[in-house]
Design a protein around this motif. Structure first.
Motif, mmCIF file in Angstrom:
data_model
loop_
_atom_site.group_PDB
_atom_site.id
_atom_site.type_symbol
_atom_site.label_atom_id
_atom_site.label_comp_id
_atom_site.label_asym_id
_atom_site.label_seq_id
_atom_site.Cartn_x
_atom_site.Cartn_y
_atom_site.Cartn_z
ATOM 1 N N ILE A 82 0.787 -1.123 0.118
ATOM 2 C CA ILE A 82 0.010 0.015 -0.094
ATOM 3 C C ILE A 82 0.707 1.022 0.017
ATOM 4 O O ILE A 82 1.895 1.432 0.653
ATOM 5 C CB ILE A 82 -0.909 0.148 1.265
ATOM 6 N N CYS A 83 0.819 2.170 -1.034
ATOM 7 C CA CYS A 83 1.388 3.442 -0.995
ATOM 8 C C CYS A 83 1.291 4.196 0.230
ATOM 9 O O CYS A 83 0.179 4.397 0.858
ATOM 10 C CB CYS A 83 1.161 4.178 -2.048
ATOM 11 N N ASN A 84 2.356 4.547 0.881
ATOM 12 C CA ASN A 84 2.691 5.189 1.974
ATOM 13 C C ASN A 84 1.836 6.745 1.991
ATOM 14 O O ASN A 84 1.571 7.370 2.986
ATOM 15 C CB ASN A 84 4.073 5.248 2.573
ATOM 16 N N ASN A 85 1.871 7.219 0.679
ATOM 17 C CA ASN A 85 1.304 8.730 0.597
ATOM 18 C C ASN A 85 0.002 8.592 0.211
ATOM 19 O O ASN A 85 -0.733 9.184 0.899
ATOM 20 C CB ASN A 85 2.309 9.191 -0.474
ATOM 21 N N CYS A 86 -0.307 7.774 -0.881
ATOM 22 C CA CYS A 86 -1.953 7.989 -1.347
ATOM 23 C C CYS A 86 -2.544 6.969 -0.975
ATOM 24 O O CYS A 86 -3.885 6.981 -1.070
ATOM 25 C CB CYS A 86 -1.625 8.163 -2.949
ATOM 26 N N ARG A 87 -2.073 5.921 -0.167
ATOM 27 C CA ARG A 87 -2.737 4.725 0.170
ATOM 28 C C ARG A 87 -3.316 3.871 -0.622
ATOM 29 O O ARG A 87 -4.270 3.087 -0.419
ATOM 30 C CB ARG A 87 -4.030 5.118 1.228
ATOM 31 N N TYR A 103 6.189 3.489 -1.905
ATOM 32 C CA TYR A 103 5.374 4.409 -2.530
ATOM 33 C C TYR A 103 5.077 3.936 -4.112
ATOM 34 O O TYR A 103 5.738 2.970 -4.702
ATOM 35 C CB TYR A 103 6.284 5.750 -2.868
ATOM 36 N N CYS A 104 3.812 4.456 -4.566
ATOM 37 C CA CYS A 104 3.506 3.811 -5.885
ATOM 38 C C CYS A 104 4.107 4.767 -6.989
ATOM 39 O O CYS A 104 4.868 5.750 -6.357
ATOM 40 C CB CYS A 104 1.841 4.140 -6.149
ATOM 41 N N THR A 105 4.085 4.387 -8.035
ATOM 42 C CA THR A 105 5.027 5.038 -9.112
ATOM 43 C C THR A 105 5.021 6.443 -8.901
ATOM 44 O O THR A 105 5.687 7.297 -9.196
ATOM 45 C CB THR A 105 4.484 4.482 -10.540
ATOM 46 N N GLN A 106 3.591 6.919 -9.118
ATOM 47 C CA GLN A 106 3.414 8.234 -9.178
ATOM 48 C C GLN A 106 3.839 9.106 -7.997
ATOM 49 O O GLN A 106 4.305 10.212 -8.076
ATOM 50 C CB GLN A 106 1.727 8.478 -9.177
ATOM 51 N N CYS A 107 3.738 8.785 -6.765
ATOM 52 C CA CYS A 107 4.034 9.227 -5.587
ATOM 53 C C CYS A 107 5.476 9.115 -5.380
ATOM 54 O O CYS A 107 6.106 10.310 -4.811
ATOM 55 C CB CYS A 107 3.250 8.686 -4.167
ATOM 56 N N ASP A 108 6.364 8.268 -6.110
ATOM 57 C CA ASP A 108 7.698 8.213 -5.998
ATOM 58 C C ASP A 108 8.320 8.999 -6.853
ATOM 59 O O ASP A 108 9.128 9.740 -6.548
ATOM 60 C CB ASP A 108 8.048 6.737 -6.264
#
Ligand SMILES: [Zn+2]
Length: 113
Positions: A82-87, A103-108
């Protein structure tokens, strides 16, 4: 960065098992690497490394050990993938390449961290 937009559910048990093995292998690898660097640091010629390179490499190894350990802990806690930023769930394709990622690709790509 070419992750097929197919399924984005949390990793299935089977995939988690595989990712867990990958993380354990990485953990062992980086731990061995760190041990090696510490040994080099004690040798008269430092294994050919400059003190600065040894520091940089040891710091990188420590960071990888910490990242990998944290990912293994998240697996135990059930928050892995689970992305630590956008969940949102991190695509499995990305986890296979970067099993320790938080993080997911976008948040990273866009995030400050
Ligand atoms: Zn995200």
């Amino acid at each position: 960065m070419t992750i097929a937009p197919h399924r984005t559910a949390t990793p299935a048990a089977e995939s988690l098992e595989l990712l867990h093995t990958m993380l354990e292998e990485q953990f062992a690898l980086h731990t061995n690497r760190l041990t090696e660097l510490i040994v080099y640091g004690r040798l008269p010629g430092r294994g050919g490394y400059s003190p600065h390179s040894l520091d940089v490499l040891a710091a990188a190894a420590r960071q990888s050990i910490a990242d990998t350990a944290a990912a293994l802990r998240r697996m135990t806690e059930g928050t892995y993938g689970i992305c630590n930023n956008c969940r949102r769930p991190i695509p499995l394709g990305r986890l296979r390449v970067l099993p320790h990622t938080r993080y997911c690709t976008q948040c990273d790509a866009g995030g400050p961290e």
